[in-house]
Design an enzyme around this catalytic site. Structure first.
Site, PDB file in Angstrom:
ATOM      1  N   LYS A 199     -12.505 -41.203  74.135  1.00  0.00           N
ATOM      2  CA  LYS A 199     -12.946 -40.788  72.810  1.00  0.00           C
ATOM      3  C   LYS A 199     -14.412 -41.169  72.655  1.00  0.00           C
ATOM      4  O   LYS A 199     -14.775 -42.348  72.757  1.00  0.00           O
ATOM      5  CB  LYS A 199     -12.103 -41.472  71.738  1.00  0.00           C
ATOM      6  CG  LYS A 199     -12.570 -41.154  70.330  1.00  0.00           C
ATOM      7  CD  LYS A 199     -11.630 -41.706  69.281  1.00  0.00           C
ATOM      8  CE  LYS A 199     -12.171 -41.470  67.890  1.00  0.00           C
ATOM      9  NZ  LYS A 199     -11.270 -41.981  66.849  1.00  0.00           N
ATOM     10  N   LYS A 253     -11.543 -36.399  73.671  1.00  0.00           N
ATOM     11  CA  LYS A 253     -11.969 -36.036  72.328  1.00  0.00           C
ATOM     12  C   LYS A 253     -13.455 -36.326  72.135  1.00  0.00           C
ATOM     13  O   LYS A 253     -13.888 -37.416  72.506  1.00  0.00           O
ATOM     14  CB  LYS A 253     -11.150 -36.872  71.335  1.00  0.00           C
ATOM     15  CG  LYS A 253     -11.539 -36.718  69.894  1.00  0.00           C
ATOM     16  CD  LYS A 253     -10.816 -37.706  69.049  1.00  0.00           C
ATOM     17  CE  LYS A 253     -11.346 -37.592  67.641  1.00  0.00           C
ATOM     18  NZ  LYS A 253     -10.920 -38.639  66.778  1.00  0.00           N
TER      19      LYS A 253
HETATM   20  C1  PBG Z   1     -10.060 -42.591  63.792  1.00  0.00           C
HETATM   21  C2  PBG Z   1     -10.116 -41.131  64.032  1.00  0.00           C
HETATM   22  C3  PBG Z   1     -11.211 -40.297  63.831  1.00  0.00           C
HETATM   23  C4  PBG Z   1     -10.782 -39.003  64.165  1.00  0.00           C
HETATM   24  C5  PBG Z   1      -9.453 -39.091  64.569  1.00  0.00           C
HETATM   25  N1  PBG Z   1      -9.070 -40.424  64.504  1.00  0.00           N
HETATM   26  C6  PBG Z   1     -12.550 -40.575  63.256  1.00  0.00           C
HETATM   27  C7  PBG Z   1     -13.485 -41.465  63.927  1.00  0.00           C
HETATM   28  O1  PBG Z   1     -13.297 -41.906  65.059  1.00  0.00           O
HETATM   29  O2  PBG Z   1     -14.468 -41.768  63.279  1.00  0.00           O
HETATM   30  C8  PBG Z   1     -11.635 -37.771  64.094  1.00  0.00           C
HETATM   31  C9  PBG Z   1     -10.926 -36.479  64.129  1.00  0.00           C
HETATM   32  C10 PBG Z   1     -11.747 -35.304  63.759  1.00  0.00           C
HETATM   33  O3  PBG Z   1     -12.973 -35.334  63.586  1.00  0.00           O
HETATM   34  O4  PBG Z   1     -11.125 -34.240  63.624  1.00  0.00           O
HETATM   35  N2  PBG Z   1      -8.922 -42.945  63.049  1.00  0.00           N
END
Ligand code: PBG
Length: 329
Positions: A199, A253
């Site tokens: 991520k 992601k």
């Molecule tokens: C954190 C989380 C995020 C997203 C999914 N889980 C936000 C982040 O890391 O700041 C982002 C998903 C998206 O942008 O669609 N709980």
């Protein structure tokens, strides 16, 4: 022959729709899709999310109605995010047995049973008053080990509520091992872990933060725990660690800006690989389509097909319902 070279007629197999279908290497199906859904505590009506057209912060009843439609469309899974009424320094709403996600999951499982895979995003950022994905240490940074201990509590609360899959998204070291141990320790051996393994600290999460009412305190960011977009090999290390710690599935992601990472993870990793077509990716398509600059439906289908072609087993997308409808013709 059209000239000096013998021409290989590549176009023969592109001549008719049936020929093209016959030789298609990749297909996008409703079965591949996971719909992200938001559920908000303390509201009587769904609240539209401006930056995610077509999406709302659900009430529990509207969430159930939406899930029913997704099942009817053939979408096998949802991933749930909670928006609590109150936040605190630790994010304790995340593991409260009566917390919003736990209540939503138990109603969802009671209504949909095993027709729908219920995945719970497992993180603290929606629940902390400072907006970070973990608890803060004395130095003001996110304390890895204290956070991972909280993640174990969240996993148990979600599993007790009936989650089929928990999906840690905080990028703490050792989070998958800690969650697996917490689950197994209480007999939740069948609860699966989908690890947000690679991520990235992406600028594409903007609309999501509006959707969950998260602002990172002091204009901060997540670069101290999420991955640097400059790195590809590091993603393979993250994935290998998560699989070794017991992840049943891993995720890359965002999706489109990281197709190289996705392709390599899909090629080398033995567990199913999900990709998250994130909020910013969806919002860009919607915004351009709204201006009449692109055909939004066609671009969405093309994006998601590209994610499949790169090797994703499943795709999390805000376009899940729309795409399932388009695929049904
Ligand atoms: C954190 C989380 C995020 C997203 C999914 N889980 C936000 C982040 O890391 O700041 C982002 C998903 C998206 O942008 O669609 N709980």
């Amino acid at each position: 022959m059209t000239g000096a070279f013998p021409v290989r007629r590549m176009r023969r197999l592109r001549r008719t729709p049936a020929l093209r279908r016959l030789v298609a290497e990749t297909a996008l199906r409703p079965d591949d899709l996971v719909a992200p859904l938001f559920v908000r505590e303390g509201v009587d009506e769904p609240v539209p999310i401006g930056s995610l057209p077509g999406h709302v912060q659900h009430t529990v009843p509207s969430l159930l109605a939406e899930a029913k439609q997704l099942v009817a469309l053939g979408v096998p899974a949802v991933v749930l995010f909670g928006v609590p009424a109150a936040k605190d320094a630790e994010g304790s709403g995340a593991w409260d047995p009566d917390g919003i996600v736990q209540r939503a999951v138990s109603e969802l499982k009671a209504a949909a049973g095993d027709e729908l895979v219920v995945i719970c995003d497992l993180c603290l950022d929606e629940y902390t008053d400072h907006g970070h994905c973990g608890v803060l240490g004395a130095d003001g940074g996110v304390d890895n080990d204290a956070t991972v201990e909280r993640y174990g509590r969240v996993a148990l609360a979600q599993a007790r509520a009936g989650a089929d899959v928990v999906a840690p998204s905080g990028m703490m070291d050792g989070q998958v091992a800690a969650i697996r141990a917490a689950l197994d320790g209480e007999g939740f051996t069948e609860t699966a872990v989908l690890a947000y393994a690679a991520k990235y600290a992406s600028a594409l999460y903007g609309p999501f933060r509006e959707a969950v009412d998260v602002t990172i305190a002091g204009g901060g960011d997540r670069r101290g725990y999420q991955q640097d977009p400059a790195n590809r090999r590091e993603a393979l290390a993250e994935v290998a660690l998560d699989v070794a710690e017991g992840a049943d599935m891993v995720m890359v992601k965002p999706a489109l800006a990281y197709l190289d990472v996705l392709a390599e993870v899909a090629r080398t990793c033995e567990v199913p690989v999900a990709a998250y077509h994130v909020s910013g990716e969806y919002a860009m398509v919607k915004a351009a389509a709204e201006r009449g600059w692109i055909d939004g439906e066609a671009v969405l289908l093309e994006h998601l097909l590209a994610v499949k072609r790169a090797g994703a087993t499943a795709v999390l997308t805000y376009g899940a319902a729309e795409v399932a409808r388009l695929l049904a013709g």
